[in-house]
Structure formats: C-alpha cells, structure tokens
Design a protein around this motif. Structure first.
Motif, mmCIF file in Angstrom:
data_model
loop_
_atom_site.group_PDB
_atom_site.id
_atom_site.type_symbol
_atom_site.label_atom_id
_atom_site.label_comp_id
_atom_site.label_asym_id
_atom_site.label_seq_id
_atom_site.Cartn_x
_atom_site.Cartn_y
_atom_site.Cartn_z
ATOM 1 N N GLN A 184 79.048 20.518 27.989
ATOM 2 C CA GLN A 184 79.713 19.177 26.664
ATOM 3 C C GLN A 184 79.813 18.383 27.396
ATOM 4 O O GLN A 184 78.595 17.526 27.232
ATOM 5 C CB GLN A 184 79.810 19.709 25.545
ATOM 6 C CG GLN A 184 79.371 18.928 24.135
ATOM 7 C CD GLN A 184 77.979 18.228 23.924
ATOM 8 O OE1 GLN A 184 77.823 19.056 22.665
ATOM 9 N NE2 GLN A 184 77.304 17.126 24.526
ATOM 10 N N GLY A 185 80.309 18.127 28.440
ATOM 11 C CA GLY A 185 81.310 17.243 29.204
ATOM 12 C C GLY A 185 79.740 16.706 29.735
ATOM 13 O O GLY A 185 80.132 15.515 29.808
ATOM 14 N N ALA A 186 79.437 17.913 30.598
ATOM 15 C CA ALA A 186 79.081 17.008 31.631
ATOM 16 C C ALA A 186 77.273 17.056 31.014
ATOM 17 O O ALA A 186 77.011 15.892 31.114
ATOM 18 C CB ALA A 186 78.569 18.614 32.454
ATOM 19 N N LEU A 187 77.069 17.318 29.718
ATOM 20 C CA LEU A 187 75.797 16.993 29.264
ATOM 21 C C LEU A 187 75.613 15.750 28.931
ATOM 22 O O LEU A 187 74.772 15.007 29.518
ATOM 23 C CB LEU A 187 75.657 17.846 28.117
ATOM 24 C CG LEU A 187 74.072 17.629 28.002
ATOM 25 C CD1 LEU A 187 73.017 18.070 28.558
ATOM 26 C CD2 LEU A 187 73.832 18.694 26.248
ATOM 27 N N GLY A 188 76.838 15.093 28.295
ATOM 28 C CA GLY A 188 76.871 13.781 27.762
ATOM 29 C C GLY A 188 76.212 13.867 26.741
ATOM 30 O O GLY A 188 76.114 12.019 26.300
ATOM 31 N N THR A 192 74.185 18.821 19.053
ATOM 32 C CA THR A 192 74.336 19.614 18.489
ATOM 33 C C THR A 192 75.086 21.029 19.643
ATOM 34 O O THR A 192 74.697 22.451 19.046
ATOM 35 C CB THR A 192 73.118 19.930 18.175
ATOM 36 O OG1 THR A 192 72.304 20.099 19.266
ATOM 37 C CG2 THR A 192 72.529 19.103 17.288
ATOM 38 N N TYR A 193 74.838 20.885 20.646
ATOM 39 C CA TYR A 193 75.258 22.143 21.802
ATOM 40 C C TYR A 193 77.173 22.335 21.105
ATOM 41 O O TYR A 193 77.699 23.589 20.911
ATOM 42 C CB TYR A 193 75.583 21.798 22.907
ATOM 43 C CG TYR A 193 75.766 22.443 24.021
ATOM 44 C CD1 TYR A 193 75.574 23.681 24.331
ATOM 45 C CD2 TYR A 193 77.822 22.971 24.417
ATOM 46 C CE1 TYR A 193 76.562 25.497 25.147
ATOM 47 C CE2 TYR A 193 78.301 23.744 24.994
ATOM 48 C CZ TYR A 193 77.670 24.689 25.495
ATOM 49 O OH TYR A 193 78.030 25.296 26.271
ATOM 50 N N GLY A 194 77.562 21.779 21.077
ATOM 51 C CA GLY A 194 79.291 20.865 20.886
ATOM 52 C C GLY A 194 79.258 22.245 19.275
ATOM 53 O O GLY A 194 80.338 22.872 18.851
ATOM 54 N N VAL A 195 79.141 21.354 18.289
ATOM 55 C CA VAL A 195 78.706 21.499 17.208
ATOM 56 C C VAL A 195 78.602 22.704 16.939
ATOM 57 O O VAL A 195 79.600 23.841 15.985
ATOM 58 C CB VAL A 195 77.615 21.028 15.628
ATOM 59 C CG1 VAL A 195 77.615 21.775 14.708
ATOM 60 C CG2 VAL A 195 78.222 19.666 16.356
ATOM 61 N N ALA A 196 77.564 24.280 17.344
ATOM 62 C CA ALA A 196 77.662 25.554 18.009
ATOM 63 C C ALA A 196 77.798 26.252 18.207
ATOM 64 O O ALA A 196 78.970 27.092 17.456
ATOM 65 C CB ALA A 196 76.002 25.733 18.286
ATOM 66 N N VAL A 197 79.041 25.594 19.417
ATOM 67 C CA VAL A 197 80.036 26.581 19.968
ATOM 68 C C VAL A 197 81.466 26.343 19.027
ATOM 69 O O VAL A 197 82.052 27.094 18.964
ATOM 70 C CB VAL A 197 80.649 26.012 21.028
ATOM 71 C CG1 VAL A 197 82.031 26.007 21.618
ATOM 72 C CG2 VAL A 197 79.347 26.272 22.476
ATOM 73 N N ILE A 198 81.740 25.264 17.777
ATOM 74 C CA ILE A 198 82.905 25.135 16.864
ATOM 75 C C ILE A 198 82.578 25.522 16.060
ATOM 76 O O ILE A 198 83.911 26.226 15.616
ATOM 77 C CB ILE A 198 82.463 22.675 16.990
ATOM 78 C CG1 ILE A 198 83.447 22.534 17.574
ATOM 79 C CG2 ILE A 198 83.615 23.085 15.484
ATOM 80 C CD1 ILE A 198 83.571 20.927 17.728
ATOM 81 N N TRP A 199 81.838 25.093 15.466
ATOM 82 C CA TRP A 199 81.162 26.743 14.617
ATOM 83 C C TRP A 199 81.820 27.988 14.826
ATOM 84 O O TRP A 199 82.516 28.451 13.674
ATOM 85 C CB TRP A 199 79.263 26.549 14.335
ATOM 86 C CG TRP A 199 78.950 27.504 13.148
ATOM 87 C CD1 TRP A 199 78.659 28.792 13.038
ATOM 88 C CD2 TRP A 199 78.900 26.920 11.588
ATOM 89 N NE1 TRP A 199 78.456 29.016 12.460
ATOM 90 C CE2 TRP A 199 78.271 28.448 11.011
ATOM 91 C CE3 TRP A 199 79.609 25.887 10.716
ATOM 92 C CZ2 TRP A 199 78.247 28.031 9.856
ATOM 93 C CZ3 TRP A 199 78.978 26.649 9.656
ATOM 94 C CH2 TRP A 199 78.514 28.068 8.948
#
Length: 236
Positions: A184-188, A192-199
């Motif tokens: 997520q940091g590299a993508l910037g 939704t990527y981070g949301v799915a991991v957090i989920w």
C-alpha cells in the motif's frame, strides 16, 4: 477479425464470471478440513473469523462489473490492456483453486501465491484513471489475497508440525502486515488494497481476542498501522 486487445478484454471479463461461478461447482467447501493436515487444524488462530469471507461477494461482483465496463468503454486502452494480462492469469488460476483446495492444501497454497503475485502485478499496472472500475476492484482482490496467502502458509506450518499454531499464526499474520504495508505504501493509490488487508486483520482479532489475545493484539496493531498508508491512498 477482433484485435488482440479486444480478445484479452473479453477473456478477462469471461474469466471474472467463471471465477465468481467456481464456488457453485465445488459443493460444501467451507475452508480446509482439519484432517487434511498431518496435525489436524481445528479452529486455527491464523484463520480470520468466518464472517470476513463475505468479502468475496463484493470482490466477485466488482470485478465482473469493472471488467465489463472496461470491455465496453476501454477495450483498446493500453493501461487497461497491461493490467488485464496478469489479471487473466490470476483469475484463470482462481477458477481452479477451490477444486484443488479440496484435494491438497499444499497445492492450494502454491496456487494462491500465484494468484496473489499476478494480482499484484495487475494492480501496479492498473490505469491511473477509471479507478472505480479498474484499480479499486483489483486492489480489493489483491488485498484479500495478500492476507489469505499468508493464512495458507500459517496453516501449512502448523499443519505439518513445523511450528505450533500460535507461533505460526504470529509469524504469518506478521508477514501479512509487512506485505500489506509495503504494497500500500509503494502503490500510493487504490486504497481498497489496504481496506481488504485491514478487514482480514480485524477478523483475526475477532477470532482470537478471547482465546489467543497476543495474536489479537498483533493483528489489531497491524490494522492500525495500515490505516496510515490506506488513508494517504484515499487522499491521493
């Protein structure tokens, strides 16, 4: 004769439908059978609470709608084409995943990592424009796969006796946090990527808060850390 880009766009759309339909052809799959492992994995702590898997409904639907939109409106777009190529491979492997998982957790783990790596390639190549139909659904898909791939390794590590369940869960939930934060940091973008991991991490907290609190604390801390790059991606 249809161009190569038209054929790839149509293939991506059809594969998204086949991927979404695959659960209907594998009856009764609700996770690995505990007895598929030499050391039975009853209620493994590395696995998120069952409700979290409902995210698949959103993933399936959003990929179908997004790739259908792309087929109609962005058939010849170069960025869409670059994204579709690795995404086609990921979805093609995904259509077989449930059938393989019923037979072999080891091969299922190999395939889910293939799905993840190709989904991440598609995500980084996703169009900067049309985010609602391209990067965002692919981000949700890749984010969930990031967590699921690490869960699969945690199950194998404990199921084959390399680590006890708690140590395996801590190691591979930790790996999911590292991968999620790095991507997520590299993508910037594509939050939704981070949301799915957090989920997924929150569901690990729910699963373990009473039985394995140390894992719940690690997963909860990781979810909080991932909020930062995910919010930055929203703002961008």
């Amino acid at each position: 004769m249809p161009s190569n880009r038209t054929l790839v766009a149509a293939l991506a759309f059809l594969l998204s439908i086949a991927f979404a339909a695959s659960p209907f052809f594998v009856e009764g799959f609700a996770g690995f059978d505990p007895n598929q492992f030499p050391v039975p994995q009853d209620d493994p702590p590395v696995q998120p609470a069952g409700y979290a898997f409902a995210i698949w409904g959103i993933i399936y639907g959003w990929l179908i709608i997004g790739l259908g939109w792309g087929l109609l409106r962005a058939t010849q777009d170069g960025q869409w084409h670059d994204m579709r190529k690795p995404l086609c491979l990921s979805l093609a492997v995904g259509t077989t995943w449930l059938a393989v998982a019923v037979m072999s957790p080891v091969w299922a783990s190999v395939l889910i990592w293939v799905m993840l790596l190709t989904a991440l390639a598609a995500l980084f190549l996703a169009p900067v424009e049309d985010t609602t139909w391209a990067a965002w659904p692919v981000g949700l898909y890749a984010g969930w796969l990031s967590a699921a791939s690490c869960v699969s390794l945690g199950l194998l590590a404990a199921g084959y006796g390399y680590l006890d369940q708690t140590t395996a869960a801590l190691a591979f939930v930790g790996l999911a946090i590292v991968i999620g934060g790095f991507v997520q940091g590299a993508l910037g973008r594509a939050p939704t990527y981070g949301v799915a991991v957090i989920w997924a991490l929150v569901a690990v907290v729910v699963q373990n808060i009473e039985t394995t609190p140390i894992l719940a604390y690690v997963a909860g801390g990781g979810a909080l850390v991932l909020v930062v790059p995910t919010l930055k991606a929203f703002r961008s």
